[in-house]
Design a protein around this motif. Structure first.
Motif, PDB file in Angstrom:
ATOM      1  N   ALA A  28      40.761  48.184  29.997  1.00  0.00           N
ATOM      2  CA  ALA A  28      42.126  47.429  30.175  1.00  0.00           C
ATOM      3  C   ALA A  28      43.541  48.506  30.305  1.00  0.00           C
ATOM      4  CB  ALA A  28      42.306  46.667  28.886  1.00  0.00           C
ATOM      5  N   ALA A  29      43.396  49.455  29.275  1.00  0.00           N
ATOM      6  CA  ALA A  29      44.487  50.619  29.663  1.00  0.00           C
ATOM      7  C   ALA A  29      44.828  51.119  30.996  1.00  0.00           C
ATOM      8  CB  ALA A  29      44.289  51.559  28.455  1.00  0.00           C
ATOM      9  N   LEU A  30      43.556  51.611  31.354  1.00  0.00           N
ATOM     10  CA  LEU A  30      43.596  52.087  32.803  1.00  0.00           C
ATOM     11  C   LEU A  30      43.966  51.109  33.818  1.00  0.00           C
ATOM     12  CD1 LEU A  30      40.241  54.360  32.706  1.00  0.00           C
ATOM     13  CD2 LEU A  30      42.362  55.141  33.113  1.00  0.00           C
ATOM     14  N   THR A  31      43.776  50.112  33.821  1.00  0.00           N
ATOM     15  CA  THR A  31      44.103  48.796  34.542  1.00  0.00           C
ATOM     16  C   THR A  31      45.227  48.653  34.563  1.00  0.00           C
ATOM     17  OG1 THR A  31      41.945  47.699  34.542  1.00  0.00           O
ATOM     18  CG2 THR A  31      43.961  46.456  35.276  1.00  0.00           C
ATOM     19  N   LEU A  32      46.148  48.597  33.442  1.00  0.00           N
ATOM     20  CA  LEU A  32      47.603  48.473  33.164  1.00  0.00           C
ATOM     21  C   LEU A  32      48.438  49.497  33.492  1.00  0.00           C
ATOM     22  CD1 LEU A  32      47.530  46.313  29.915  1.00  0.00           C
ATOM     23  CD2 LEU A  32      47.886  45.503  32.150  1.00  0.00           C
ATOM     24  N   VAL A  33      47.709  50.777  33.491  1.00  0.00           N
ATOM     25  CA  VAL A  33      48.551  51.827  34.150  1.00  0.00           C
ATOM     26  C   VAL A  33      48.647  51.712  35.600  1.00  0.00           C
ATOM     27  CG1 VAL A  33      48.355  54.370  34.675  1.00  0.00           C
ATOM     28  CG2 VAL A  33      48.103  53.623  32.144  1.00  0.00           C
ATOM     29  N   GLN A  34      47.863  51.357  36.316  1.00  0.00           N
ATOM     30  CA  GLN A  34      47.711  51.134  37.702  1.00  0.00           C
ATOM     31  C   GLN A  34      48.769  49.848  38.098  1.00  0.00           C
ATOM     32  OE1 GLN A  34      43.696  50.567  38.536  1.00  0.00           O
ATOM     33  NE2 GLN A  34      43.043  52.644  38.601  1.00  0.00           N
ATOM     34  N   VAL A  35      48.792  49.041  37.298  1.00  0.00           N
ATOM     35  CA  VAL A  35      49.675  47.505  37.492  1.00  0.00           C
ATOM     36  C   VAL A  35      51.003  48.058  37.304  1.00  0.00           C
ATOM     37  CG1 VAL A  35      50.279  45.434  36.840  1.00  0.00           C
ATOM     38  CG2 VAL A  35      48.039  45.939  37.133  1.00  0.00           C
ATOM     39  N   ILE A  36      51.503  49.014  36.312  1.00  0.00           N
ATOM     40  CA  ILE A  36      52.753  49.361  35.818  1.00  0.00           C
ATOM     41  C   ILE A  36      53.108  50.176  36.857  1.00  0.00           C
ATOM     42  CG2 ILE A  36      53.942  50.540  34.314  1.00  0.00           C
ATOM     43  CD1 ILE A  36      52.448  49.304  31.966  1.00  0.00           C
ATOM     44  N   GLU A  84      48.927  44.836  45.345  1.00  0.00           N
ATOM     45  CA  GLU A  84      50.021  44.613  46.174  1.00  0.00           C
ATOM     46  C   GLU A  84      50.045  42.981  46.733  1.00  0.00           C
ATOM     47  OE1 GLU A  84      51.248  48.913  48.136  1.00  0.00           O
ATOM     48  OE2 GLU A  84      49.766  47.518  48.915  1.00  0.00           O
ATOM     49  N   ILE A  85      48.906  42.327  47.076  1.00  0.00           N
ATOM     50  CA  ILE A  85      48.578  41.345  47.556  1.00  0.00           C
ATOM     51  C   ILE A  85      48.798  40.014  46.509  1.00  0.00           C
ATOM     52  CG2 ILE A  85      47.074  42.038  49.493  1.00  0.00           C
ATOM     53  CD1 ILE A  85      44.772  40.950  48.044  1.00  0.00           C
ATOM     54  N   PHE A  86      49.293  40.326  45.251  1.00  0.00           N
ATOM     55  CA  PHE A  86      49.390  39.324  44.261  1.00  0.00           C
ATOM     56  C   PHE A  86      50.912  39.490  43.687  1.00  0.00           C
ATOM     57  CE2 PHE A  86      44.888  40.399  44.061  1.00  0.00           C
ATOM     58  CZ  PHE A  86      44.026  39.290  44.516  1.00  0.00           C
ATOM     59  N   THR A  87      51.285  38.478  43.121  1.00  0.00           N
ATOM     60  CA  THR A  87      52.460  38.542  42.613  1.00  0.00           C
ATOM     61  C   THR A  87      52.651  38.590  41.090  1.00  0.00           C
ATOM     62  OG1 THR A  87      52.523  35.982  41.898  1.00  0.00           O
ATOM     63  CG2 THR A  87      53.171  36.306  44.326  1.00  0.00           C
ATOM     64  N   HIS A  88      53.790  39.094  40.760  1.00  0.00           N
ATOM     65  CA  HIS A  88      54.177  39.643  39.246  1.00  0.00           C
ATOM     66  C   HIS A  88      53.430  38.585  38.210  1.00  0.00           C
ATOM     67  CE1 HIS A  88      56.053  40.429  35.518  1.00  0.00           C
ATOM     68  NE2 HIS A  88      56.333  41.767  36.042  1.00  0.00           N
ATOM     69  N   ARG A  89      53.535  37.368  38.482  1.00  0.00           N
ATOM     70  CA  ARG A  89      53.047  36.443  37.608  1.00  0.00           C
ATOM     71  C   ARG A  89      51.848  36.503  36.908  1.00  0.00           C
ATOM     72  NH1 ARG A  89      51.804  30.452  38.174  1.00  0.00           N
ATOM     73  NH2 ARG A  89      51.989  30.777  40.398  1.00  0.00           N
ATOM     74  N   PHE A  90      51.059  36.888  37.944  1.00  0.00           N
ATOM     75  CA  PHE A  90      49.181  36.887  37.418  1.00  0.00           C
ATOM     76  C   PHE A  90      48.889  38.305  37.984  1.00  0.00           C
ATOM     77  CE2 PHE A  90      49.622  34.633  41.676  1.00  0.00           C
ATOM     78  CZ  PHE A  90      49.071  35.255  42.097  1.00  0.00           C
ATOM     79  N   ARG A  91      49.605  39.380  38.460  1.00  0.00           N
ATOM     80  CA  ARG A  91      49.015  40.592  38.856  1.00  0.00           C
ATOM     81  C   ARG A  91      48.466  41.313  37.725  1.00  0.00           C
ATOM     82  NH1 ARG A  91      53.606  42.546  40.513  1.00  0.00           N
ATOM     83  NH2 ARG A  91      53.190  41.975  42.642  1.00  0.00           N
ATOM     84  N   ALA A  92      48.637  41.310  36.611  1.00  0.00           N
ATOM     85  CA  ALA A  92      47.689  41.800  35.531  1.00  0.00           C
ATOM     86  C   ALA A  92      46.368  40.914  35.338  1.00  0.00           C
ATOM     87  CB  ALA A  92      48.285  41.994  34.249  1.00  0.00           C
ATOM     88  N   THR A  93      46.586  39.638  35.483  1.00  0.00           N
ATOM     89  CA  THR A  93      45.333  38.955  35.440  1.00  0.00           C
ATOM     90  C   THR A  93      44.269  39.180  36.584  1.00  0.00           C
ATOM     91  OG1 THR A  93      46.533  37.291  34.086  1.00  0.00           O
ATOM     92  CG2 THR A  93      44.708  36.627  35.289  1.00  0.00           C
ATOM     93  N   ALA A  94      44.869  39.179  37.860  1.00  0.00           N
ATOM     94  CA  ALA A  94      44.041  39.009  38.884  1.00  0.00           C
ATOM     95  C   ALA A  94      43.424  40.768  38.814  1.00  0.00           C
ATOM     96  CB  ALA A  94      45.008  39.282  40.135  1.00  0.00           C
ATOM     97  N   ALA A  95      44.024  41.882  38.138  1.00  0.00           N
ATOM     98  CA  ALA A  95      43.774  42.974  38.101  1.00  0.00           C
ATOM     99  C   ALA A  95      42.273  42.939  37.070  1.00  0.00           C
ATOM    100  CB  ALA A  95      44.569  44.186  37.612  1.00  0.00           C
ATOM    101  N   GLY A  96      42.407  42.217  36.145  1.00  0.00           N
ATOM    102  CA  GLY A  96      41.656  41.948  35.164  1.00  0.00           C
ATOM    103  C   GLY A  96      40.351  41.471  35.716  1.00  0.00           C
TER     104      GLY A  96
END
Length: 411
Positions: free
Chosen positions: A128-136, A337-349
């Protein structure tokens, strides 16, 4: 994204996120680099002619342990999804610190399955930490700088994995893997406080929270399914290809830990070159084609690495790391990039989950075939590699159905 956040403090923020990727990858990769030592320490080598007689534990037991790590990583989905509600940086700090602490606790493991349990608890946190680093990173960077920043983050993760291999080669002796795990304590005191200075990404437009944890709007499910399929394909290949590296090189090919560490360090330089090539390709031919090319290169190189002999392993491993460098920034950019801020982290998950499922499937098949081929007297792991890595490649045709995101502004 804050309009000028990528321009106000790019150096400090990027260095901090780079450091987070490095330490999270170091802690997570420790289970892989030390696997041959763990198998020898807790296993019972014999002269039966099986894979277990060579490394101490059977390919099925090793594969099951690695698969448990991967399955546990499914917990990264709800953790990443929480970042869409609680904030990216808050969840990143908590997952990183807890993941490092549990990794350090693995140093006290009295047996193989306790070692597996500790890393099963740490993996979802670190994933999760690595995923969020990429999103941020994506959300704080401008369109022009996005790929460049992702290359830096990918380099941090690669260096962290490389350092794990280097320390594995340096720290020798009975129970040496315990010291490697204990090193995860050090970054807790340094990097975790620095994360407080990372700005929280803010959406460009007002947004409402999702109705359910892990929910993705129906209009984006098709895109998510395709990207998740790509993550599954990558997981099938890189899961066993990376996880069995040290068991194969040290346990089967009888290479010294120092020699393997040297190969890993050299491959890191090739991986850096791959990142630069991938950055260029992602801009010139687009994210999708770069992802497809990187996956094919990774599959072919990984197959060659396990086809038998030390020279083949070195060449294949080095080329696979370079191919991973080509693939990594483009895949991360495309999947965010192809998802919006509202659910970008969820999509990454969800994408992480798909990669985990792919890795589990690949590990299970590769480990089972490894036992079968050794039982029949075949050397190397050529057949497991051929059967596991190559048949999955036709799924790459789905990339043509995704929009090209290289010029997209984040929503």
């Amino acid at each position: 994204m804050a309009p000028n956040s990528s321009l106000r403090r790019p150096d400090r923020v990027t260095v901090i996120l780079f450091s987070v990727a490095l330490v999270a990858s170091f802690a997570q990769f420790g289970a892989t680099t030390s696997l041959n030592d763990v198998a020898s320490h807790f296993g019972h080598p014999s002269t039966s002619g099986s894979l277990a007689s060579v490394v101490g534990l059977s390919g099925s037991v090793l594969g099951l342990g690695l698969a448990i790590f991967r399955v546990a990583s499914l917990g990264a989905l709800p953790l990443a999804s929480l970042a869409d509600r609680w904030g990216r940086t808050k969840v990143l700090r908590r997952t990183l610190v807890l993941g490092l602490l549990v990794t350090a606790a693995a140093a006290l493991s009295p047996g193989y399955w306790v070692f597996v349990l500790c890393f099963a608890l740490a993996h979802p946190l670190l994933t999760a930490a690595l995923t969020l680093v990429q999103v941020i990173t994506v959300e704080l960077a401008s369109t022009a700088l996005r790929i460049q920043r992702l290359v830096i983050i990918a380099a941090g993760a690669g260096i962290g994995a490389g350092l794990s291999a280097v320390f594995h080669g340096i720290i020798r002796g009975s129970g040496s893997f315990r010291w490697l795990f204990a090193l995860a304590l050090l970054p807790v005191l340094v990097i975790a406080p620095l994360l407080r200075s990372v700005p929280e990404p803010v959406p460009r437009v007002a947004d409402v929270p999702l109705a359910r944890l892990g929910a993705v709007p129906r209009d984006f499910l098709g895109r998510l399914a395709i990207v998740a399929t790509m993550a599954f394909t990558i997981g099938v290949i890189t899961g066993p290809a990376g996880s069995f590296t040290f068991v194969y090189s040290e346990g089967i090919l009888k290479m010294s830990p120092g020699a393997v560490a040297t190969v890993v360090v050299f491959s890191g330089l090739v991986g850096l070159a791959g990142l630069l090539v991938g950055q260029r390709l992602a801009r010139v031919i687009g994210r999708r084609w770069t992802v497809g090319l990187g996956v094919v290169m990774t599959a072919v190189a990984s197959t060659y690495a396990y086809s038998g002999g030390r020279v083949g392993f070195v060449i294949g491993y080095v080329l696979s790391v370079g191919a991973g460098g080509v693939l990594s920034p483009a895949m991360t950019a495309l999947s965010t990039e192809i998802f919006t801020h509202r659910f970008r982290a969820t999509a990454a998950g969800w994408i992480t989950v798909a990669g985990v499922v792919g890795a589990v499937a690949g590990l299970a098949l590769f480990g089972w075939l490894g036992d079968a081929t050794h039982a029949s007297g075949q050397a190397g792991l050529r057949l497991p590699a051929l059967v596991t890595f190559l048949p999955i490649l036709p799924t790459l045709l789905l990339l043509a159905r995704l929009p090209e995101s290289s010029g997209m502004e984040l929503a």
